[in-house]
Write an enzyme that holds these catalytic residues in place. Structure first.
Site, PDB file in Angstrom:
ATOM      1  N   TYR A 378      41.543  43.084  36.919  1.00 20.29           N
ATOM      2  CA  TYR A 378      41.968  44.445  36.588  1.00 20.29           C
ATOM      3  C   TYR A 378      41.602  44.898  35.179  1.00 20.29           C
ATOM      4  O   TYR A 378      42.094  45.926  34.723  1.00 20.29           O
ATOM      5  CB  TYR A 378      43.505  44.593  36.669  1.00 20.29           C
ATOM      6  CG  TYR A 378      44.246  43.845  37.725  1.00 20.29           C
ATOM      7  CD1 TYR A 378      44.191  44.256  39.050  1.00 20.29           C
ATOM      8  CD2 TYR A 378      45.048  42.752  37.400  1.00 20.29           C
ATOM      9  CE1 TYR A 378      44.918  43.586  40.020  1.00 20.29           C
ATOM     10  CE2 TYR A 378      45.780  42.080  38.369  1.00 20.29           C
ATOM     11  CZ  TYR A 378      45.707  42.499  39.677  1.00 20.29           C
ATOM     12  OH  TYR A 378      46.422  41.845  40.638  1.00 20.29           O
ATOM     13  N   CYS A 405      31.885  29.240  35.978  1.00 20.54           N
ATOM     14  CA  CYS A 405      30.522  29.721  36.181  1.00 20.54           C
ATOM     15  C   CYS A 405      30.566  31.098  36.782  1.00 20.54           C
ATOM     16  O   CYS A 405      30.331  31.285  37.986  1.00 20.54           O
ATOM     17  CB  CYS A 405      29.781  28.762  37.094  1.00 20.54           C
ATOM     18  SG  CYS A 405      29.682  27.147  36.365  1.00 20.54           S
TER      19      CYS A 405
END
Ligand SMILES: *Cc1c(COP(=O)(O)O)cnc(C)c1O
Length: 475
Positions: A378, A405
């Site tokens: 968010y 990653c």
């Protein structure tokens, strides 16, 4: 005045922590003489439980966070049990005071769920929302009273419904007609009567002053009042065997800083219940108005007076119900975030510093989206401090990067730091809610432990996951 003085005399001599302009400073609370100054400082203080000790280290309840990071390892969730308890007490007392003794507080488990949390809830006389069989299982294993559990969710499975019924949980918040049928079948089979609330969607957009009528009608949760589906499911439920309709539930959103949406919610619900009364002859005895009370993550978030919001909602609701000749029901609320967010901080160790001249600086830490996915999800903002030198003003902007990653794995951007180095400890504030509970094992990272600090003493409540835990389910 007298009461405040008592509070401050307890704190007298402690260092505390506040922000002036863009700079965090340390203050010593000195009783009497600086009383007024301290009060002023207080208005701008994000977290009154955090302080800085003689070594310049950030402290929670006067416990040195750098030492705690050494003792338990990083990443580490540190939670202030006193703050959690104070928040719960505030909710309970203001609810009883505003809505009367029948009022109840249901803590929304999804914000932060582990066994010890239910011990705290029991001791503070707080009930609990659960959204899965696993949350119920956690509560029951902590000895929590099943009668005080309200089971939520828009896609409860048959197995979960059966598990909840067999374990005598108090209430279901029924989302849809299919679920209603399943609960009825299961309750009839077990020869019991299951109490339920029916979740309705009042069609309120909580992020605007003016309620946008159609704003939330298309929500995936509950039955919409506007379309007539809410009335229909109440009628259906009243005829169902094995079911007792105890009340109505609605939840309009999260981080609601204004009182207006709650007032509007009260009006829409009163109107709906008047209609239900005239068409079905049924009067609602429990009205659950949900959670969504706000939390300040950074200095830029407005401060909100939650007790005042609840008091105003109570006044308004009483009037609204009286006008429609409805009995005032028992009112329930379901705070999650506001009960636990500010109690938590996350400690990380810096692993590497990378400066890309003319572009960006990175401080990479040993955690990230696996323990706090909120920035990735968010773009949530956080306050980040250097726990080793919490007083120092930063002079260089850094992106706090996680270890996964995934380029989006960040905790915060544009954080001003002063010469950060590998092995420094960073503290991210206000991570008590929706961090541990949203943690994942992405990249097979082990989940971080939770340490509760209660009355100045640290207790390990959730241990760190191990690589053995990680492969425990692999066959
Ligand atoms: C998420 C949720 C809550 C808690 O919301 P907060 O914003 O954390 O207070 C309460 N009730 C229901 C039904 C929810 O889905």
């Amino acid at each position: 005045m007298k009461q405040n003085e008592a509070v401050f005399s307890e704190m007298s001599g402690q260092l505390f922590y506040r922000k002036i302009g863009s700079r965090y400073i340390r203050d010593k609370i000195i009783m009497e003489k600086n009383y007024i100054d301290v009060q002023k400082g207080n208005e701008n203080m994000l977290y009154s439980n955090l302080s800085i000790n003689e070594s310049g280290h950030l402290c929670m309840q006067n416990q040195d966070t750098v030492e705690l990071a050494g003792k338990y390892g990083t990443p580490l969730y540190l939670m202030d049990e006193n703050v959690i308890r104070n928040n719960l007490r505030m909710f309970r007392s203001i609810m009883k005071h505003s809505f009367g003794n029948q009022a109840e507080v249901f803590y929304a488990s999804k914000a932060l769920c582990f066994k010890q949390m239910y011990r705290i809830l029991s001791e503070e006389n707080i009930c609990a929302d659960a959204v899965s069989a696993s949350e119920i299982y956690t509560a029951l294993h902590a000895g929590f009273d099943p009668e005080k559990i309200l089971f939520h969710g828009s896609a409860k499975t048959r197995d979960e419904i059966q598990y909840a019924i067999r374990n005598h949980i108090g209430y279901f918040a029924v989302d849809n007609a299919e679920e209603l049928k399943r609960i009825s079948q299961c309750a009839v089979h077990d020869n019991i009567t299951q109490k339920i609330l029916i979740r309705v969607t009042p069609g309120i957009d909580p992020h605007t002053f003016e309620a946008v009528k159609t704003g939330k009608v298309d929500s995936k949760f509950g039955a919409a009042i506007e379309t007539g589906q809410a009335l229909q499911i109440v009628e259906e439920a009243l005829r169902m065997p094995g079911i007792k309709v105890s009340g109505i539930h609605s939840h309009i959103g999260s981080q609601i800083f204004e009182t207006e949406p709650y007032l509007k919610e009260a009006d829409v619900l009163a109107e709906f219940l008047a209609r239900v009364k005239s068409e079905c002859g049924w009067e609602c005895s429990i009205l659950d108005i949900g959670g969504g009370f706000p939390v300040r993550y950074t200095e830029d978030d407005p401060s909100a007076d939650i007790p005042k919001m609840l008091q105003e909602t109570a006044e308004h609701m009483k009037q609204s119900f009286a006008e429609k000749n409805l009995k005032m029901p028992s009112v329930w609320i379901e705070p999650g975030r506001s009960a636990v967010a500010a109690a938590g901080i996350t400690l990380y160790s810096v692993q590497s510093i990378k400066r890309i001249p003319g572009y960006r600086n990175y401080a990479a830490v040993d955690g990230g989206m696996t323990d706090n996915p909120r920035y990735a999800l968010y773009r949530s903002l956080y306050t980040v401090l250097q726990a080793d030198c919490a007083e120092t003003e930063g002079n260089e902007p850094f992106t706090i990067a996680g270890r996964c990653c995934e380029s989006g794995d960040k905790i915060a951007e544009n954080i001003m730091l002063k010469d950060p180095k590998p092995d420094d400890i960073l503290a991210v504030l206000c991570t008590g809610a929706y961090n541990y509970s949203m943690a994942s094992n992405y990249n097979r990272v082990c989940r971080a432990p939770i340490v509760l600090i209660h009355n100045g003493i640290d207790h390990l409540c959730v241990r760190r996951e191990t690589v053995e835990d990680i492969i425990a389910c692999d066959l």
